[in-house]
Design a protein around this motif. Structure first.
Motif, PDB file in Angstrom:
ATOM      1  N   CYS A 330       0.839  -1.302  -0.108  1.00 41.21           N
ATOM      2  CA  CYS A 330       0.055  -0.005   0.062  1.00 41.21           C
ATOM      3  C   CYS A 330       0.573   1.337  -0.012  1.00 41.21           C
ATOM      4  O   CYS A 330       0.390   2.525  -0.241  1.00 41.21           O
ATOM      5  CB  CYS A 330      -0.882   0.155   1.200  1.00 41.21           C
ATOM      6  N   TYR A 361      -6.215   0.189   0.092  1.00 40.71           N
ATOM      7  CA  TYR A 361      -6.427  -0.416   1.437  1.00 40.71           C
ATOM      8  C   TYR A 361      -5.670  -2.036   1.142  1.00 40.71           C
ATOM      9  O   TYR A 361      -5.613  -2.429  -0.292  1.00 40.71           O
ATOM     10  CB  TYR A 361      -7.919  -0.944   1.494  1.00 40.71           C
ATOM     11  N   GLY A 362      -5.129  -2.344   2.226  1.00 36.64           N
ATOM     12  CA  GLY A 362      -4.787  -3.947   2.171  1.00 36.64           C
ATOM     13  C   GLY A 362      -5.450  -4.818   3.316  1.00 36.64           C
ATOM     14  O   GLY A 362      -5.886  -4.333   4.296  1.00 36.64           O
ATOM     15  N   GLU A 391      -0.203 -13.530  -3.162  1.00 35.57           N
ATOM     16  CA  GLU A 391      -1.377 -13.316  -2.492  1.00 35.57           C
ATOM     17  C   GLU A 391      -1.571 -14.466  -1.453  1.00 35.57           C
ATOM     18  O   GLU A 391      -2.138 -13.976  -0.437  1.00 35.57           O
ATOM     19  CB  GLU A 391      -2.309 -13.494  -3.676  1.00 35.57           C
ATOM     20  N   VAL A 418      -4.304  -9.296  -0.127  1.00 31.91           N
ATOM     21  CA  VAL A 418      -5.062  -8.515  -0.994  1.00 31.91           C
ATOM     22  C   VAL A 418      -5.159  -7.170  -0.850  1.00 31.91           C
ATOM     23  O   VAL A 418      -5.266  -6.793   0.172  1.00 31.91           O
ATOM     24  CB  VAL A 418      -6.366  -9.189  -1.159  1.00 31.91           C
ATOM     25  N   PHE A 419      -5.333  -6.422  -1.990  1.00 34.43           N
ATOM     26  CA  PHE A 419      -5.398  -4.954  -2.041  1.00 34.43           C
ATOM     27  C   PHE A 419      -6.554  -4.549  -3.007  1.00 34.43           C
ATOM     28  O   PHE A 419      -7.040  -5.075  -3.878  1.00 34.43           O
ATOM     29  CB  PHE A 419      -4.082  -4.717  -2.599  1.00 34.43           C
ATOM     30  N   CYS A 426     -11.273  -5.563  -0.933  1.00 38.42           N
ATOM     31  CA  CYS A 426     -10.278  -6.491  -0.378  1.00 38.42           C
ATOM     32  C   CYS A 426     -10.972  -7.662   0.283  1.00 38.42           C
ATOM     33  O   CYS A 426     -10.653  -8.781  -0.054  1.00 38.42           O
ATOM     34  CB  CYS A 426      -9.470  -5.913   0.691  1.00 38.42           C
ATOM     35  N   LYS A 429     -12.126 -10.107  -2.698  1.00 41.30           N
ATOM     36  CA  LYS A 429     -10.994 -10.797  -3.132  1.00 41.30           C
ATOM     37  C   LYS A 429     -10.638 -12.047  -2.169  1.00 41.30           C
ATOM     38  O   LYS A 429     -10.374 -12.907  -2.581  1.00 41.30           O
ATOM     39  CB  LYS A 429      -9.654 -10.141  -3.470  1.00 41.30           C
ATOM     40  N   TYR A 430     -10.743 -11.728  -0.792  1.00 37.23           N
ATOM     41  CA  TYR A 430     -10.468 -12.834   0.172  1.00 37.23           C
ATOM     42  C   TYR A 430     -11.389 -13.990   0.400  1.00 37.23           C
ATOM     43  O   TYR A 430     -11.092 -15.103   0.502  1.00 37.23           O
ATOM     44  CB  TYR A 430     -10.366 -12.099   1.638  1.00 37.23           C
TER      45      TYR A 430
END
Length: 433
Positions: A330, A361-362, A391, A418-419, A426, A429-430
């Motif tokens: 980030c 964001y991360g 990742e 993830v970002f 985020c 993606k998770y």
């Protein structure tokens, strides 16, 4: 050519940060990683590990000009001893690292308003009758008037943290931990303390440091918990960031994820910075902390009408190391290894700055298992390998066994990094995991 002398249990984690250093700097460095086969990290048992012998080994292999690199509790303490023995090195005094490592000392010496707690020595606990154990458990629940939080007194044993609802649960939890379980993680601290007490720790005026003990604490029931990270260089505090800590709803004692940056209002952030500086300045001025990262974890209690208060959870003389990939992803100029190298070489620090709106964001989140089995049974290696590089980070082979420790709710399998432009992106993606 300067040599990085890394005292570090995790090769992969070290190299992840090293290979993100500028190529120009990498070309000027060589690397020597020193670790013990009996010290394999803060979440792994290390039966028979001798911290004093390991410290002496590091001292014997150190060469003038080496850049000492450490970002784990045990390793930071080794580094601190080396700093005192080798005048050309920069870093913290062992007293400051011990205070952070042994949590009751941190609350007693650094915390202006400590969370209510009682220290239970497991050696004594083992000699007690069941009636005496029940009597203490009942007394603690009456005094605290609510759920209790069990936490080993020394760091490096987070697998044993637990929230208990009643006296019977407390007795059972302490029985399950026992001396045998905890000694694998923190038993070597007592020998280290006794070996170096006269040289480094006389200021504490403590005859005995019971490392095989547990803090039975008031449980702070709030969803808002944060980590404030900073760096001390030449006795000056460089504030780095604040990240939100996320815990599982069903298992409030189990850490789940870190969100960066923290989702808190600016006026709360200002109070956190101020509280952090008060604690760290005391570490610097009274206990010799210097030239290393330090993080402080806080609970934020909301009281209504915009008022709130802070409770310190713990202090660590390092950056939250598993968080580094999110921080680097980030921010520009955010590699903790770069900062520590610059301190050792006397270079001017280049502090981090935001990268872009696309990676505002991360998220660093665990994938955990509630059952014990081989890593291959619990984790989809093929799916992980198909994801973008970096990742998913794991440290076990398919044939390695994942063991949920007695009394624990789950065991960690890997980290997911993830970002995104928003925190919702985020989490989305998770969610594929």
């Amino acid at each position: 050519m300067p040599r990085i002398f890394a005292i570090h249990p995790y090769d992969l984690q070290f190299w992840d940060m090293y290979y993100q250093l500028p190529m120009e700097l990498q070309s000027k460095l060589s690397v020597r990683i020193l670790k013990s086969d009996k010290y394999v990290g803060s979440t792994q048992a290390h039966e028979g590990f001798d911290l004093v012998a390991f410290t002496n080994q590091c001292l014997s292999e150190y060469k003038i000009g080496d850049i000492i690199m450490s970002d784990m509790d045990v390793c930071d303490t080794v580094q601190a001893v080396m700093v005192q023995r080798c005048s050309e090195l920069k870093g913290p005094h062992p007293l400051s690292t011990l205070i952070a490592w042994y949590k009751p000392l941190a609350h007693k010496l650094l915390d202006p308003d400590p969370i209510k707690h009682t220290l239970v020595d497991l050696r004594e606990w083992q000699t007690w009758s069941n009636e005496k154990r029940q009597e203490l458990a009942q007394k603690l629940f009456i005094e605290q008037n609510g759920r209790l939080f069990i936490k080993p007194a020394a760091a490096s044993a987070s697998a044993f943290v637990k929230v208990v609802e009643n006296a019977n649960d407390l007795v059972e939890a302490l029985n399950v931990i026992g001396i045998g379980g905890l000694s694998k993680y923190t038993g070597y601290l007592e020998n280290f303390y006794e070996s170096f007490r006269d040289e480094f720790f006389s200021k504490l005026n403590i005859f005995k440091l019971p490392a095989l003990s547990v803090m039975v604490m008031e449980y702070i029931d709030t969803p808002i918990k944060v980590t404030v990270d900073g760096l001390v260089a030449n006795k000056e505090i460089q504030f780095i960031h604040i990240a939100s800590n996320v815990y599982y709803d069903d298992y409030p004692e189990c850490f789940w994820a870190v969100v960066f940056p923290a989702l808190i209002p600016e006026y709360v952030e200002e109070r956190l910075r101020s509280a952090y500086k008060d604690i760290v300045n005391k570490m610097i001025n009274e206990y010799g902390f210097n030239d290393q990262y330090v993080d402080v974890e806080f609970c934020i209690l909301i009281h209504g009408s915009g008022s709130f208060s802070l409770k310190m959870m713990e202090i660590n003389t390092r950056m939250f190391s598993q968080f580094a990939p999110v921080y680097i992803g980030c921010m520009s100029d955010a590699n903790p290894m770069q900062h520590l190298i610059d301190i050792q070489l006397g270079n001017k620090l280049k502090l981090p700055s935001p990268k872009s709106s696309e990676v505002k964001y991360g998220l660093d989140a665990y994938i955990s298992s509630t059952r014990s089995a081989s890593m291959g049974e619990l984790f989809n290696f093929e799916a992980a390998k198909s994801r973008p590089k970096g990742e998913v980070i794991w440290r076990k082979k398919p044939e390695d066994r994942v063991q949920v420790l007695p009394g624990a709710k789950a065991a960690m399998l890997c980290f997911v990094y993830v970002f995104g432009a928003t925190i919702d992106e985020c989490w989305s993606k998770y969610s594929i995991w």
